[in-house]
Scaffold this motif. Structure first.
Motif, PDB file in Angstrom:
ATOM      1  N   GLN A 115      -8.136  -6.383  82.537  1.00  0.00           N
ATOM      2  CA  GLN A 115      -7.183  -7.216  83.280  1.00  0.00           C
ATOM      3  C   GLN A 115      -7.637  -8.674  83.388  1.00  0.00           C
ATOM      4  O   GLN A 115      -6.925  -9.507  83.941  1.00  0.00           O
ATOM      5  CB  GLN A 115      -6.950  -6.656  84.685  1.00  0.00           C
ATOM      6  N   ASN A 116      -8.825  -8.991  82.852  1.00  0.00           N
ATOM      7  CA  ASN A 116      -9.287 -10.379  82.884  1.00  0.00           C
ATOM      8  C   ASN A 116      -8.300 -11.264  82.115  1.00  0.00           C
ATOM      9  O   ASN A 116      -7.854 -10.911  81.030  1.00  0.00           O
ATOM     10  CB  ASN A 116     -10.677 -10.495  82.269  1.00  0.00           C
ATOM     11  N   CYS A 117      -7.967 -12.388  82.686  1.00  0.00           N
ATOM     12  CA  CYS A 117      -7.041 -13.378  82.108  1.00  0.00           C
ATOM     13  C   CYS A 117      -5.581 -12.937  82.139  1.00  0.00           C
ATOM     14  O   CYS A 117      -4.723 -13.616  81.565  1.00  0.00           O
ATOM     15  CB  CYS A 117      -7.425 -13.744  80.679  1.00  0.00           C
ATOM     16  N   SER A 118      -5.277 -11.816  82.791  1.00  0.00           N
ATOM     17  CA  SER A 118      -3.877 -11.422  82.887  1.00  0.00           C
ATOM     18  C   SER A 118      -3.150 -12.312  83.885  1.00  0.00           C
ATOM     19  O   SER A 118      -3.749 -12.908  84.777  1.00  0.00           O
ATOM     20  CB  SER A 118      -3.749  -9.944  83.288  1.00  0.00           C
ATOM     21  N   ASP A 119      -1.843 -12.417  83.720  1.00  0.00           N
ATOM     22  CA  ASP A 119      -1.010 -13.289  84.543  1.00  0.00           C
ATOM     23  C   ASP A 119      -0.569 -12.513  85.781  1.00  0.00           C
ATOM     24  O   ASP A 119       0.160 -11.518  85.681  1.00  0.00           O
ATOM     25  CB  ASP A 119       0.199 -13.741  83.725  1.00  0.00           C
ATOM     26  N   LEU A 120      -0.989 -12.974  86.953  1.00  0.00           N
ATOM     27  CA  LEU A 120      -0.653 -12.283  88.192  1.00  0.00           C
ATOM     28  C   LEU A 120       0.804 -12.453  88.598  1.00  0.00           C
ATOM     29  O   LEU A 120       1.265 -11.801  89.538  1.00  0.00           O
ATOM     30  CB  LEU A 120      -1.548 -12.772  89.333  1.00  0.00           C
ATOM     31  N   GLU A 124       8.589  -9.802  96.840  1.00  0.00           N
ATOM     32  CA  GLU A 124       8.660 -10.927  95.918  1.00  0.00           C
ATOM     33  C   GLU A 124       7.280 -11.237  95.365  1.00  0.00           C
ATOM     34  O   GLU A 124       6.340 -11.480  96.121  1.00  0.00           O
ATOM     35  CB  GLU A 124       9.240 -12.160  96.619  1.00  0.00           C
ATOM     36  N   ARG A 125       7.170 -11.240  94.030  1.00  0.00           N
ATOM     37  CA  ARG A 125       5.899 -11.614  93.421  1.00  0.00           C
ATOM     38  C   ARG A 125       5.597 -13.080  93.724  1.00  0.00           C
ATOM     39  O   ARG A 125       6.496 -13.918  93.724  1.00  0.00           O
ATOM     40  CB  ARG A 125       5.954 -11.428  91.907  1.00  0.00           C
ATOM     41  N   LEU A 126       4.323 -13.363  93.959  1.00  0.00           N
ATOM     42  CA  LEU A 126       3.926 -14.749  94.173  1.00  0.00           C
ATOM     43  C   LEU A 126       4.062 -15.501  92.849  1.00  0.00           C
ATOM     44  O   LEU A 126       3.713 -14.987  91.788  1.00  0.00           O
ATOM     45  CB  LEU A 126       2.488 -14.812  94.674  1.00  0.00           C
ATOM     46  N   THR A 127       4.545 -16.719  92.925  1.00  0.00           N
ATOM     47  CA  THR A 127       4.761 -17.538  91.736  1.00  0.00           C
ATOM     48  C   THR A 127       3.536 -18.391  91.439  1.00  0.00           C
ATOM     49  O   THR A 127       2.612 -18.509  92.260  1.00  0.00           O
ATOM     50  CB  THR A 127       5.958 -18.464  91.936  1.00  0.00           C
ATOM     51  N   GLN A 128       3.537 -19.013  90.275  1.00  0.00           N
ATOM     52  CA  GLN A 128       2.425 -19.884  89.913  1.00  0.00           C
ATOM     53  C   GLN A 128       2.267 -21.020  90.918  1.00  0.00           C
ATOM     54  O   GLN A 128       1.153 -21.455  91.214  1.00  0.00           O
ATOM     55  CB  GLN A 128       2.634 -20.451  88.508  1.00  0.00           C
TER      56      GLN A 128
END
Length: 199
Positions: A147-152, A5-9
């Motif tokens: 990848q700077n500022c990309s959404d994790l 599961e990807r971590l959410t905001q």
């Protein structure tokens, strides 16, 4: 049975020290044209606010540190000393500059790809050393300033929870800095061979 599961905001939008400790055992993944590479996070640090002299936000907002002031869950990637790219996960609410630099991984997937990337850079290629140190892990995973500022939380660079057992977490002073060295904001998996710095 393991989950992915990807971590959410919401995971990142919490106190930075909490996020740092809970990132131990999570998995950093980067998918590129060359393939996927992933490793379990075994070492991180925390940098918190403009009153932290070692934080890039210490001088106030600049073009370079803008991601730190952005929404939680962004990747903050910067070039350190003109040599190594370092990757951080931005934490806390937007406007509160803080981040967790990822310092070391235990390789899990794409080990051959990591080895080739590290060998091209003249780095260590034994498995435990592939992602030991923040500049080594970005090289191994192919993480660059692109990848700077990309959404994790979405996209080709992310952090996920696989339900891995992390073991004992140890706190110590941050390393590789000249100011703010008294703050025990470095978190690592005790005794793991991929942790950087002096053993």
């Amino acid at each position: 049975m393991s989950t992915r599961e990807r971590l959410t905001q919401a995971f990142y939008e919490r106190p930075t020290l909490t996020v740092a400790s809970e990132l131990i055992g999570k998995v950093l993944v980067h998918e590129t044209r060359a393939g996927m590479a992933a490793g379990m996070i075994v070492e991180v640090e925390a940098y918190i606010g403009e009153d932290d002299p070692a934080c890039h936000a210490a001088p106030g907002p600049t073009k370079r540190n803008a991601p730190l002031y952005g929404p939680p869950g962004l990747a903050y990637v910067y070039l350190n000393y003109g040599i190594h790219n370092l990757v951080n996960a931005v934490t806390e609410a937007g406007g509160s500059p803080a981040a967790v630099p990822i310092r070391a991984l235990a390789p899990l997937e794409g080990i051959e790809l990591m080895t080739r990337r590290r060998a091209r850079g003249g780095g260590r290629t034994e498995e435990a050393g592939l992602c030991r140190g923040p500049g080594n892990l970005t090289q191994a995973l192919g993480i660059t300033l692109k990848q700077n500022c990309s959404d994790l939380t979405k996209g080709p660079l992310w952090i996920e929870d696989r339900g891995l057992l992390g073991g004992t977490i140890a706190w110590s002073r941050r390393i590789g800095i000249n100011v703010g060295v008294d703050r025990p904001w470095r978190c690592s998996l005790a005794g793991h061979p991929s942790v950087s710095g002096k053993k």
